[in-house]
Design an enzyme around this catalytic site. Structure first.
Site, PDB file in Angstrom:
ATOM      1  N   LYS A 130      -2.204 -20.956 -38.260  1.00  0.00           N
ATOM      2  CA  LYS A 130      -1.390 -22.067 -37.781  1.00  0.00           C
ATOM      3  C   LYS A 130      -0.597 -21.628 -36.563  1.00  0.00           C
ATOM      4  O   LYS A 130      -0.387 -20.439 -36.317  1.00  0.00           O
ATOM      5  CB  LYS A 130      -0.439 -22.565 -38.875  1.00  0.00           C
ATOM      6  CG  LYS A 130       0.672 -21.576 -39.226  1.00  0.00           C
ATOM      7  CD  LYS A 130       1.569 -22.107 -40.327  1.00  0.00           C
ATOM      8  CE  LYS A 130       2.728 -21.166 -40.586  1.00  0.00           C
ATOM      9  NZ  LYS A 130       3.606 -21.618 -41.669  1.00  0.00           N
ATOM     10  N   THR A 182      11.699 -27.756 -45.906  1.00  0.00           N
ATOM     11  CA  THR A 182      11.542 -29.216 -45.865  1.00  0.00           C
ATOM     12  C   THR A 182      10.254 -29.672 -46.541  1.00  0.00           C
ATOM     13  O   THR A 182      10.109 -30.854 -46.868  1.00  0.00           O
ATOM     14  CB  THR A 182      11.534 -29.711 -44.409  1.00  0.00           C
ATOM     15  OG1 THR A 182      10.428 -29.112 -43.718  1.00  0.00           O
ATOM     16  CG2 THR A 182      12.828 -29.345 -43.709  1.00  0.00           C
TER      17      THR A 182
END
Length: 325
Positions: free
Chosen positions: A201, A234
């Protein structure tokens, strides 16, 4: 005297801040002792006051504080407690921070940025701590930031025991959510005797909590994926990883992480159809509104209590983690 456990000439004292009293109580139950009473208050102007209600002169003191929200208040409270203990002539003070504060700021990505994890170590040292104990540091180099012993505990045995008891490993593949967690995921893979996959990523340093998944290295088609990470904030990053795995043919995604930070709308985000189960420990407090059906919370107190016992008895903390890191 309450809260003090003596072994020969040694005296063990455990004190707790106000951030996660349930964890501290669970730790002292494991140690067969009680918490030393502490008078801790926050004045109207926000200033914090702490005082030990009994003498700690000559004691080996462990100060437990979990650094969830509001992190700055809990950090300041722990620093003030350490200072109070130092001035009260405690023999040795160990900071027990299950979730190390500011651990994600462990290096400079761009010019003029702080290395806040190092600053925290310096603050603990200045306050009077001679030792730090923490669980699953975000970056291993934080161990070198503190000028003294830093006991790096691993939640992997706790999480792995639960995985072995509840998950069929015959069709399982361990997945590292990024390149930084490959070493840990590799240990998981070796211990479970299952294949390893890696998600590549890229994160935009200008935009916090945003990530783009690029490709998956390894075969996940037709497999149940176990994504292992140190923390979930989150939830957006882990959900994107789970979505990428499902799109690559995975039949399900289980996430195992140590620290359930769960900021903002994390609970709603993590209730995603792409995540089958989520397994965490209770290093941070999780009130009822942050718990949901897919979530399993495992107790970390036995691990912390055993480490405290080993330190107090001059034993080996390393022996607790055969091959865990």
């Amino acid at each position: 005297m309450t809260g003090i456990k003596a072994t020969g000439e040694k005296r063990l004292v455990v004190v707790s801040g106000r951030s996660h009293p349930e964890l501290a109580e669970a730790v002292v139950r494991e140690l067969n002792t009680t918490l030393l009473p502490v008078d801790a208050r926050t004045f109207a102007d926000g200033q914090i006051y702490t005082r030990m209600d009994e003498s700690v002169r000559g004691c080996d003191v462990f100060v437990i504080q979990s650094h969830g929200s509001p992190i700055n208040e809990w950090l300041m409270e722990q620093l003030i407690m350490v200072d109070a203990l130092k001035r009260a002539s405690a023999k040795r003070i160990t900071v027990v921070a299950p979730y190390y504060p500011y651990a994600r700021q462990d290096k400079k990505h761009r010019g003029r940025e702080p290395i806040s994890a190092r600053l925290i170590a310096d603050l603990f040292k200045t306050a009077g701590a001679e030792r730090i104990m923490s669980v699953d540091l975000h970056a291993a180099q934080i161990q070198g930031f503190f000028d003294g012993p830093l006991d790096h505990l691993f939640a992997m045995p706790v999480l792995m025991h639960h995985i072995r008891d509840t998950v069929d490993t015959q069709n399982l593949v361990v997945v590292s959510p990024d390149m930084g967690r490959v070493r840990v995921a590799d240990v998981w893979s070796d211990n479970l005797h299952v294949p390893l996959a890696i998600i590549h990523k890229r994160r935009d340093p200008m935009v916090p909590n945003q990530v783009s998944v690029h490709e998956i290295v390894g075969d996940v088609a037709g497999k149940m994926c176990l994504v292992v990470d140190d923390l979930i904030d989150t939830g957006g990053t882990i959900v994107k990883a789970a979505q990428a795995l499902k799109e690559a043919g995975a039949i399900g995604v289980i996430v195992a992480a140590t620290h359930a930070v769960f900021s903002g709308d994390a609970v709603q985000v993590l209730n995603s159809e792409h995540i089958h189960r989520l397994i965490v420990t209770d290093t941070l407090p999780l009130p009822p509104e942050k718990r949901f059906e897919k979530l399993t919370v495992l107790p970390i107190a036995p691990l912390i209590a055993r480490a405290i016992h080993e330190v107090f008895e001059d034993g080996s903390v390393t022996s607790m983690f055969d091959g865990a890191a």
